[in-house]
Design an enzyme around this catalytic site. Sequence first.
Site, PDB file in Angstrom:
ATOM      1  N   ARG A  17      10.999  -2.062  11.183  1.00 20.85           N
ATOM      2  CA  ARG A  17      10.582  -1.428  12.281  1.00 20.85           C
ATOM      3  C   ARG A  17       9.590  -2.223  13.503  1.00 20.85           C
ATOM      4  O   ARG A  17       9.213  -3.491  13.305  1.00 20.85           O
ATOM      5  CB  ARG A  17       8.101  -1.297  11.419  1.00 20.85           C
ATOM      6  CG  ARG A  17       8.171  -0.186  11.134  1.00 20.85           C
ATOM      7  CD  ARG A  17       7.078  -0.056   9.844  1.00 20.85           C
ATOM      8  NE  ARG A  17       5.825  -0.753  10.369  1.00 20.85           N
ATOM      9  CZ  ARG A  17       4.963  -0.973   9.328  1.00 20.85           C
ATOM     10  NH1 ARG A  17       5.036   0.171   8.309  1.00 20.85           N
ATOM     11  NH2 ARG A  17       3.623  -0.993   9.551  1.00 20.85           N
ATOM     12  N   ARG A  20      -9.805   0.288   7.993  1.00 21.78           N
ATOM     13  CA  ARG A  20      -9.768  -1.152   8.952  1.00 21.78           C
ATOM     14  C   ARG A  20     -10.975  -1.865   9.230  1.00 21.78           C
ATOM     15  O   ARG A  20     -10.383  -2.796   9.949  1.00 21.78           O
ATOM     16  CB  ARG A  20      -8.399  -0.918   9.654  1.00 21.78           C
ATOM     17  CG  ARG A  20      -7.814  -1.036   8.937  1.00 21.78           C
ATOM     18  CD  ARG A  20      -6.240  -0.531   9.494  1.00 21.78           C
ATOM     19  NE  ARG A  20      -5.052  -1.223   9.336  1.00 21.78           N
ATOM     20  CZ  ARG A  20      -3.604  -0.674   8.480  1.00 21.78           C
ATOM     21  NH1 ARG A  20      -4.041   0.536   8.685  1.00 21.78           N
ATOM     22  NH2 ARG A  20      -2.811  -2.217   8.928  1.00 21.78           N
ATOM     23  N   ARG A  47      11.477  -5.643   5.093  1.00 19.65           N
ATOM     24  CA  ARG A  47      11.991  -4.714   4.796  1.00 19.65           C
ATOM     25  C   ARG A  47      12.362  -3.924   5.925  1.00 19.65           C
ATOM     26  O   ARG A  47      12.811  -4.572   7.088  1.00 19.65           O
ATOM     27  CB  ARG A  47       9.883  -4.189   5.291  1.00 19.65           C
ATOM     28  CG  ARG A  47       9.554  -2.720   5.188  1.00 19.65           C
ATOM     29  CD  ARG A  47       8.204  -1.963   5.143  1.00 19.65           C
ATOM     30  NE  ARG A  47       7.832  -2.716   6.091  1.00 19.65           N
ATOM     31  CZ  ARG A  47       6.510  -2.377   6.731  1.00 19.65           C
ATOM     32  NH1 ARG A  47       5.703  -2.018   5.921  1.00 19.65           N
ATOM     33  NH2 ARG A  47       5.313  -3.001   7.448  1.00 19.65           N
ATOM     34  N   LYS A  91       0.789  -1.394  -0.141  1.00 21.51           N
ATOM     35  CA  LYS A  91       0.023   0.035  -0.220  1.00 21.51           C
ATOM     36  C   LYS A  91       0.888   1.587   0.089  1.00 21.51           C
ATOM     37  O   LYS A  91       0.932   1.764  -1.078  1.00 21.51           O
ATOM     38  CB  LYS A  91      -0.556  -0.289   0.774  1.00 21.51           C
ATOM     39  CG  LYS A  91      -1.411  -1.360   1.224  1.00 21.51           C
ATOM     40  CD  LYS A  91      -2.638  -1.052   2.545  1.00 21.51           C
ATOM     41  CE  LYS A  91      -2.274  -1.389   3.831  1.00 21.51           C
ATOM     42  NZ  LYS A  91      -1.434  -2.815   3.372  1.00 21.51           N
ATOM     43  N   ARG A 127      -1.782  -9.003  12.676  1.00 21.83           N
ATOM     44  CA  ARG A 127      -1.689  -8.096  12.149  1.00 21.83           C
ATOM     45  C   ARG A 127      -2.627  -8.852  10.829  1.00 21.83           C
ATOM     46  O   ARG A 127      -3.841  -8.379  10.716  1.00 21.83           O
ATOM     47  CB  ARG A 127      -0.536  -7.591  11.489  1.00 21.83           C
ATOM     48  CG  ARG A 127      -0.034  -6.412  12.322  1.00 21.83           C
ATOM     49  CD  ARG A 127       1.086  -6.394  11.979  1.00 21.83           C
ATOM     50  NE  ARG A 127       1.679  -5.223  11.155  1.00 21.83           N
ATOM     51  CZ  ARG A 127       2.385  -5.480  10.381  1.00 21.83           C
ATOM     52  NH1 ARG A 127       3.922  -5.871  10.530  1.00 21.83           N
ATOM     53  NH2 ARG A 127       2.883  -4.562   9.496  1.00 21.83           N
TER      54      ARG A 127
HETATM   55  P1  AP5 Z   1       4.540  -1.651   2.118  1.00 25.26           P
HETATM   56  O1  AP5 Z   1       4.268  -0.583   0.687  1.00 25.26           O
HETATM   57  O2  AP5 Z   1       5.156  -1.174   3.354  1.00 25.26           O
HETATM   58  O3  AP5 Z   1       3.579  -2.719   2.007  1.00 25.26           O
HETATM   59  P2  AP5 Z   1       1.945  -1.588   3.654  1.00 25.26           P
HETATM   60  O4  AP5 Z   1       1.012  -2.212   2.516  1.00 25.26           O
HETATM   61  O5  AP5 Z   1       2.381  -0.295   3.248  1.00 25.26           O
HETATM   62  O6  AP5 Z   1       2.219  -2.780   4.939  1.00 25.26           O
HETATM   63  P3  AP5 Z   1       2.015  -1.437   6.065  1.00 25.26           P
HETATM   64  O7  AP5 Z   1       2.954  -3.250   6.878  1.00 25.26           O
HETATM   65  O8  AP5 Z   1       2.750  -0.155   6.229  1.00 25.26           O
HETATM   66  O9  AP5 Z   1       0.819  -2.173   6.522  1.00 25.26           O
HETATM   67  P4  AP5 Z   1      -0.341  -2.292   7.715  1.00 25.26           P
HETATM   68  O10 AP5 Z   1      -1.430  -2.383   7.274  1.00 25.26           O
HETATM   69  O11 AP5 Z   1      -0.129  -3.350   8.176  1.00 25.26           O
HETATM   70  O12 AP5 Z   1       0.790  -1.079   8.484  1.00 25.26           O
HETATM   71  P5  AP5 Z   1       0.468   0.587   8.862  1.00 25.26           P
HETATM   72  O13 AP5 Z   1       1.665   0.966   8.944  1.00 25.26           O
HETATM   73  O14 AP5 Z   1      -0.857   0.790   8.305  1.00 25.26           O
HETATM   74  O15 AP5 Z   1       5.794  -3.054   1.522  1.00 25.26           O
HETATM   75  C1  AP5 Z   1       5.905  -4.025   2.128  1.00 25.26           C
HETATM   76  C2  AP5 Z   1       7.185  -4.306   1.745  1.00 25.26           C
HETATM   77  O16 AP5 Z   1       7.361  -5.164   0.110  1.00 25.26           O
HETATM   78  C3  AP5 Z   1       8.641  -3.644   1.559  1.00 25.26           C
HETATM   79  O17 AP5 Z   1       9.796  -3.875   1.743  1.00 25.26           O
HETATM   80  C4  AP5 Z   1       8.541  -3.228   0.007  1.00 25.26           C
HETATM   81  O18 AP5 Z   1       9.722  -2.301  -0.282  1.00 25.26           O
HETATM   82  C5  AP5 Z   1       7.765  -4.464  -0.731  1.00 25.26           C
HETATM   83  N1  AP5 Z   1       7.175  -4.534  -2.029  1.00 25.26           N
HETATM   84  C6  AP5 Z   1       5.864  -3.471  -2.204  1.00 25.26           C
HETATM   85  N2  AP5 Z   1       5.523  -3.866  -3.155  1.00 25.26           N
HETATM   86  C7  AP5 Z   1       6.255  -5.000  -3.146  1.00 25.26           C
HETATM   87  C8  AP5 Z   1       6.054  -6.364  -4.902  1.00 25.26           C
HETATM   88  N3  AP5 Z   1       5.150  -5.294  -5.461  1.00 25.26           N
HETATM   89  N4  AP5 Z   1       6.465  -6.874  -4.646  1.00 25.26           N
HETATM   90  C9  AP5 Z   1       8.167  -7.370  -4.058  1.00 25.26           C
HETATM   91  N5  AP5 Z   1       8.085  -6.677  -2.948  1.00 25.26           N
HETATM   92  C10 AP5 Z   1       7.184  -5.669  -2.952  1.00 25.26           C
HETATM   93  O19 AP5 Z   1      -1.038   0.512   9.833  1.00 25.26           O
HETATM   94  C11 AP5 Z   1       0.441  -0.054  11.514  1.00 25.26           C
HETATM   95  C12 AP5 Z   1      -0.870  -0.085  12.605  1.00 25.26           C
HETATM   96  O20 AP5 Z   1      -1.500   1.020  13.026  1.00 25.26           O
HETATM   97  C13 AP5 Z   1      -1.719  -1.753  12.484  1.00 25.26           C
HETATM   98  O21 AP5 Z   1      -0.979  -2.648  12.666  1.00 25.26           O
HETATM   99  C14 AP5 Z   1      -2.362  -0.328  13.419  1.00 25.26           C
HETATM  100  O22 AP5 Z   1      -2.129  -1.098  14.677  1.00 25.26           O
HETATM  101  C15 AP5 Z   1      -2.337   0.414  13.011  1.00 25.26           C
HETATM  102  N6  AP5 Z   1      -3.424   1.555  12.362  1.00 25.26           N
HETATM  103  C16 AP5 Z   1      -3.415   1.751  11.114  1.00 25.26           C
HETATM  104  N7  AP5 Z   1      -4.124   2.203  10.734  1.00 25.26           N
HETATM  105  C17 AP5 Z   1      -5.272   1.629  11.511  1.00 25.26           C
HETATM  106  C18 AP5 Z   1      -6.220   1.932  11.507  1.00 25.26           C
HETATM  107  N8  AP5 Z   1      -7.234   2.760  10.088  1.00 25.26           N
HETATM  108  N9  AP5 Z   1      -7.090   1.543  12.625  1.00 25.26           N
HETATM  109  C19 AP5 Z   1      -6.818   1.338  14.134  1.00 25.26           C
HETATM  110  N10 AP5 Z   1      -5.623   1.222  14.014  1.00 25.26           N
HETATM  111  C20 AP5 Z   1      -4.559   1.678  12.791  1.00 25.26           C
END
Ligand code: AP5
Length: 222
Positions: free
Chosen positions: A168, A94, A133, A19, A179
Site C-alpha cells: 500500500r 476515528r 504487509r 483490524k 498515521r
Molecule cells: P491488518 O489486519 O491489515 O491491520 P489493520 O489494523 O487493518 O491495518 P490498516 O493499516 O488497514 O489500518 P489503518 O487503520 O491504518 O488503515 P485503513 O485502511 O483503515 O494487519 C497488518 C499486518 O499485520 C498484516 O500484514 C497482517 O498479516 C499482520 N498481522 C495481523 N495480525 C497479526 C498478528 N496477530 N500477529 C502478527 N501479524 C499480524 O485506513 C487507511 C486510511 O484511510 C487512513 O489513514 C485515512 O487516511 C483513511 N480513513 C479510513 N477510515 C477513516 C475514517 N474513519 N476517518 C478518516 N479517514 C479515514
Amino acid sequence: MATDEGVRLLLIGPPGSGKGTQAKQLTERYRVPHISTGDMLREQIRKGTSLGEEAKGYINDGNLVPDELILSMLRVRLSQSDSQGGYVLDGFPRSHAQAEALDALLERQGQNIKAAILLVLDDETIVKRLCNRRVCPECGRVYHLINHPPKTEDRCDEYHCRATLIQRPDDNETAIRNRLRIYHEQTQPVVAFYKEKGLLKAIDASREILRVQIDIERALEG
Ligand code: AP5
C-alpha cells in the site's frame, strides 16, 4: 416495539493492529458484512471517482480524510439492506466527532452497538508489521512477508485470483509514523468514549492471529 437483534461490532486500534485480519473472522462468525472505511476509500480511488480523487492525498500521506466525506459515504453504506442485521465496522469511528455522529445515527434507527473491540499494540511492532504487509489489489486479501506469507512468492493464494501482491502507498515508514501520531491524537478519545459507555473490550493484539481471535471471542461471550 421490535427488538434490535443485529450484531454491530466496532474494531478500533492503531494502524496495523490487525483490524482487517480479525474483521474477516468476525464477519464469518456473525454472518454480517465487513464495512471498512479504508477499503471503501481505496475502492473509490481505484474507480477514479471525485471522492477517491479528493481522498487520495490524505490517505497516501497518512492523514485522516475530512469527516464530512467519510460520514456521507458511511451513511449511504449503513442504509443498504445487508447492513440492517448488523456489521463489523473497521476503522470507524476515528475521531470524537465521528463517534458522536454514529451514536446519533444509531439512536435514530433504534439500534445498538454490541461492543467496541480495541486492539492494543505498541508503535514499534506496528512499524515492523506494516513495512512487511502485502495486499492483493484484486480480492483485498492481506499477507505479511514473515508472519503470514503467500504460498507462492508475490502471488495471492486465492485460487480464482492469483494477482500480484502490492504494498500500500501509505505503508512506508514516514506515512506509518504520521498515521500513528494521528491515532494517538485523534482516535484515542474514541477509546474513552466507548469505555464510558461500558462497551470497550481491550485485546492484546501482539499475540498470534489465532490467539487474538480466541481472545476476542471470549471477550464477546463474557
Ligand atoms: P491488518 O489486519 O491489515 O491491520 P489493520 O489494523 O487493518 O491495518 P490498516 O493499516 O488497514 O489500518 P489503518 O487503520 O491504518 O488503515 P485503513 O485502511 O483503515 O494487519 C497488518 C499486518 O499485520 C498484516 O500484514 C497482517 O498479516 C499482520 N498481522 C495481523 N495480525 C497479526 C498478528 N496477530 N500477529 C502478527 N501479524 C499480524 O485506513 C487507511 C486510511 O484511510 C487512513 O489513514 C485515512 O487516511 C483513511 N480513513 C479510513 N477510515 C477513516 C475514517 N474513519 N476517518 C478518516 N479517514 C479515514
